[in-house]
Scaffold this motif. Structure first.
Motif, short mmCIF file in Angstrom:
data_model
loop_
_atom_site.label_atom_id
_atom_site.label_comp_id
_atom_site.label_asym_id
_atom_site.label_seq_id
_atom_site.Cartn_x
_atom_site.Cartn_y
_atom_site.Cartn_z
N GLY A 18 0.82 -1.21 0.00
CA GLY A 18 0.00 0.00 0.00
C GLY A 18 0.86 1.26 0.00
N ILE A 19 1.92 1.24 0.81
CA ILE A 19 2.83 2.38 0.86
C ILE A 19 3.49 2.61 -0.51
CG2 ILE A 19 5.01 3.21 1.84
CD1 ILE A 19 4.22 1.73 4.44
N LEU A 20 3.97 1.51 -1.10
CA LEU A 20 4.64 1.64 -2.40
C LEU A 20 3.68 2.13 -3.48
CD1 LEU A 20 6.82 -1.62 -2.35
CD2 LEU A 20 7.57 0.73 -1.98
N LYS A 21 2.42 1.70 -3.39
CA LYS A 21 1.42 2.14 -4.37
C LYS A 21 1.17 3.64 -4.24
CE LYS A 21 -3.40 1.37 -5.77
NZ LYS A 21 -3.88 2.73 -5.45
N GLU A 22 1.02 4.13 -3.02
CA GLU A 22 0.77 5.56 -2.81
C GLU A 22 1.94 6.39 -3.32
OE1 GLU A 22 -0.63 6.77 1.04
OE2 GLU A 22 -1.52 4.81 1.40
N ILE A 23 3.14 5.93 -3.05
CA ILE A 23 4.32 6.67 -3.48
C ILE A 23 4.46 6.63 -5.00
CG2 ILE A 23 6.85 6.63 -3.44
CD1 ILE A 23 6.64 5.96 -0.47
N ALA A 24 4.16 5.47 -5.60
CA ALA A 24 4.23 5.36 -7.06
C ALA A 24 3.26 6.33 -7.73
CB ALA A 24 3.93 3.93 -7.49
N GLU A 25 2.06 6.48 -7.14
CA GLU A 25 1.08 7.41 -7.70
C GLU A 25 1.57 8.85 -7.62
OE1 GLU A 25 -2.34 6.53 -5.36
OE2 GLU A 25 -2.99 4.86 -6.64
N LEU A 26 2.23 9.19 -6.51
CA LEU A 26 2.80 10.54 -6.39
C LEU A 26 3.88 10.78 -7.43
CD1 LEU A 26 3.24 11.30 -2.57
CD2 LEU A 26 1.91 12.60 -4.22
N LEU A 27 4.74 9.79 -7.59
CA LEU A 27 5.87 9.94 -8.52
C LEU A 27 5.40 10.07 -9.97
CD1 LEU A 27 8.34 7.35 -6.96
CD2 LEU A 27 8.68 9.81 -7.07
N ILE A 61 8.42 16.89 -6.64
CA ILE A 61 8.13 15.47 -6.48
C ILE A 61 8.85 14.90 -5.26
CG2 ILE A 61 8.59 13.20 -7.47
CD1 ILE A 61 7.91 14.27 -10.16
N LEU A 62 10.14 15.22 -5.14
CA LEU A 62 10.92 14.67 -4.03
C LEU A 62 10.37 15.14 -2.69
CD1 LEU A 62 14.56 15.01 -5.43
CD2 LEU A 62 13.11 12.97 -5.36
N SER A 63 9.96 16.40 -2.61
CA SER A 63 9.40 16.92 -1.37
C SER A 63 8.10 16.20 -1.01
CB SER A 63 9.16 18.42 -1.51
OG SER A 63 8.66 18.96 -0.31
N GLY A 84 27.54 13.81 -11.30
CA GLY A 84 28.61 12.90 -11.68
C GLY A 84 29.98 13.34 -11.20
N ASP A 85 30.14 14.66 -10.93
CA ASP A 85 31.42 15.16 -10.43
C ASP A 85 31.49 15.14 -8.90
OD1 ASP A 85 29.57 17.10 -9.89
OD2 ASP A 85 30.71 18.76 -10.75
N GLY A 86 30.45 14.62 -8.26
CA GLY A 86 30.47 14.51 -6.80
C GLY A 86 29.84 15.68 -6.07
N THR A 87 29.53 16.76 -6.76
CA THR A 87 28.89 17.90 -6.09
C THR A 87 27.45 17.53 -5.74
OG1 THR A 87 28.23 18.83 -8.23
CG2 THR A 87 30.30 19.59 -7.28
N TYR A 88 26.97 18.07 -4.64
CA TYR A 88 25.63 17.71 -4.18
C TYR A 88 24.82 18.96 -3.87
CZ TYR A 88 27.16 18.85 0.59
OH TYR A 88 27.62 19.52 1.70
N ARG A 89 23.50 18.76 -3.80
CA ARG A 89 22.61 19.83 -3.34
C ARG A 89 21.46 19.21 -2.56
NH1 ARG A 89 17.83 20.95 -6.05
NH2 ARG A 89 17.45 19.78 -7.97
N LEU A 90 20.95 19.96 -1.62
CA LEU A 90 19.82 19.53 -0.81
C LEU A 90 18.55 19.77 -1.62
CD1 LEU A 90 18.90 18.52 2.02
CD2 LEU A 90 18.69 20.93 2.66
N ALA A 91 17.96 18.70 -2.15
CA ALA A 91 16.81 18.82 -3.04
C ALA A 91 15.48 18.76 -2.31
CB ALA A 91 16.86 17.73 -4.11
N ALA A 92 15.44 18.11 -1.14
CA ALA A 92 14.19 18.01 -0.37
C ALA A 92 14.55 17.80 1.09
CB ALA A 92 13.33 16.86 -0.89
N LYS A 93 13.68 18.30 1.98
CA LYS A 93 13.90 18.12 3.41
C LYS A 93 12.58 18.26 4.14
CE LYS A 93 14.31 22.71 2.66
NZ LYS A 93 14.39 23.33 1.31
N LYS A 94 12.42 17.50 5.21
CA LYS A 94 11.21 17.56 6.02
C LYS A 94 11.58 17.41 7.49
CE LYS A 94 8.11 18.00 2.80
NZ LYS A 94 7.26 19.21 2.70
N ASN A 95 11.09 18.35 8.29
CA ASN A 95 11.19 18.27 9.76
C ASN A 95 12.62 18.13 10.26
OD1 ASN A 95 8.33 18.28 9.75
ND2 ASN A 95 8.29 16.05 9.57
#
Length: 382
Positions: A21-30, A39-41, A63-74
């Motif tokens: 059920g959890i996977l189904k709900e998340i798949a629908e969101l995606l 989407i990530l949020s 691919g070069d290893g640089t990162y960014r914070l794309a989503a965060k909660k609480n």
């Protein structure tokens, strides 16, 4: 014994159904969205809600290893202060494992280095969050980043929890791949449409203007009075200017020569406009397609402005790549214009250049004054 066994099977079946059920709900969101961060949020919020976990965050890693914070909660105060500054810089163990290729499946991170640093530096309340689970986001052999989740005083995730998180991460990775493929398809469609429009302009409007120019030239040669000859000559002159404008527009729509590199393309465009271009390149020029196209479009606009407004035929372009930053400097010694930094840009072309640079996370600086030429300097992260 049989009753106990039957009860255990029922509990296992119920747990499995809950997981599905959890996977189904998340798949629908995606499947609903096309904007990555949105989407990530949403998925992160749903995941925390159905699992009862408190906090979560997603790093997208290039691919070069640089990162960014794309989503965060609480996130606790210690990690969310100063617009989440502790999450947007520095190194941590989960990202290090990801870069080293040692993060291939969902795993427990015994302690969070960012939280440790926050405690050492007295950055604020950590909300009793000390540990988290880390899961790589991937689709096939492609990797996109990591998903981290945790709760106050939760020190360990069991195998069932990790398996669920890994299933969710695979769904997220597949969705990110879908969004990337859709973006590439849109870019290909846009390129095809530009090429079609360029062909249509060349085959119709360009040919009509050329015919008008020839007709005006013939009319001038046959005219008996000076007044009529001057009129035909004026028509021919205007038509020639329109032809030059049309050729420049076709170049902008279909960048002939870009396949041979940005330097070759800029030189060819300058030659077509009748400009004397001094171009210098420092550093390795192996650029992503988006950045190369941005330089191409900015160079085109600058040279077109120089041709139309500066009163000069000389223009200088300098491209420097150093320490993951590209600097583009364009200058001409022409008449310039009155401009103070912070004021509204005086033309649509300059606004377009500024928008292109800022869309790539860069900054554009313009310096110009009447009678003192114009200088543009763009800094773009590579």
């Amino acid at each position: 014994m049989k009753e106990n066994g039957g009860g255990g099977n029922r509990m296992e079946a119920e747990s499995r159904l809950q997981e599905l059920g959890i996977l189904k709900e998340i798949a629908e969101l995606l499947n609903k969205g096309t904007e990555t961060d949105e989407i990530l949020s949403d998925v992160l919020e749903k995941l925390l809600g159905v699992t009862g976990l408190k906090s979560g965050w997603i790093f997208l890693i290039g691919g070069d290893g640089t990162y960014r914070l794309a989503a965060k909660k609480n996130l606790p105060e210690a990690l969310s202060r100063s617009n989440f500054a502790p999450m947007c810089a520095g190194e941590c163990w989960c990202i290090e494992k990801y870069r080293n290729g040692r993060l291939s499946k969902a795993t427990n991170i015994m302690e969070c280095k960012r939280l440790e640093d926050a405690i050492i530096n007295n950055l604020g309340d950590t909300g009793e969050l000390t540990h988290h689970a880390t899961v790589p986001l991937r689709a096939g052999d492609e990797r996109f980043g990591i998903l981290n989740v945790g709760s106050p005083n939760k020190l360990h995730f069991d195998q069932e929890e990790l398996a669920l998180l890994e299933s969710v991460a695979l769904q997220i990775g597949t969705s990110l791949k879908r969004i990337e493929l859709a973006r590439q398809e849109r870019e290909l469609a846009l390129t095809a449409e530009r090429n079609r429009l360029a062909r249509d302009l060349h085959d119709s409007v360009n040919q009509l203007l050329f015919s008008v120019s020839l007709t005006a030239k013939g009319g001038a040669s046959m005219a008996k009075s000076d007044e009529v000859r001057e009129t035909f000559a004026y028509i021919q002159e205007l038509t020639q200017e329109a032809l030059n404008e049309m050729r420049a527009l076709i170049w902008q729509l279909r960048p002939q020569g870009l396949e041979n590199g940005i330097v070759s393309a800029l030189r060819g465009y300058a030659q077509m406009l009748g400009l004397e271009l001094d171009i210098q390149v420092k550093g390795v020029l192996n650029l992503p397609g988006k950045i190369e196209e941005a330089i191409w479009r900015i160079g085109q606009e600058s040279m077109a402005n120089c041709k139309k407004h500066s009163g000069q035929t000389k223009i200088s372009i300098k491209i420097t790549v150093k320490q993951k930053c590209l600097t583009l400097e364009i200058s001409d010694p022409g008449c310039g214009f009155h401009y103070l930094e912070g004021n509204e840009l005086p033309s649509l072309g300059l606004k377009s250049m500024k928008d292109r640079v800022e869309a790539l996370g860069g900054q554009l600086r313009i310096v110009s004054a009447v009678g003192q030429g114009t200088e543009l300097a763009a800094q773009i992260p590579v």
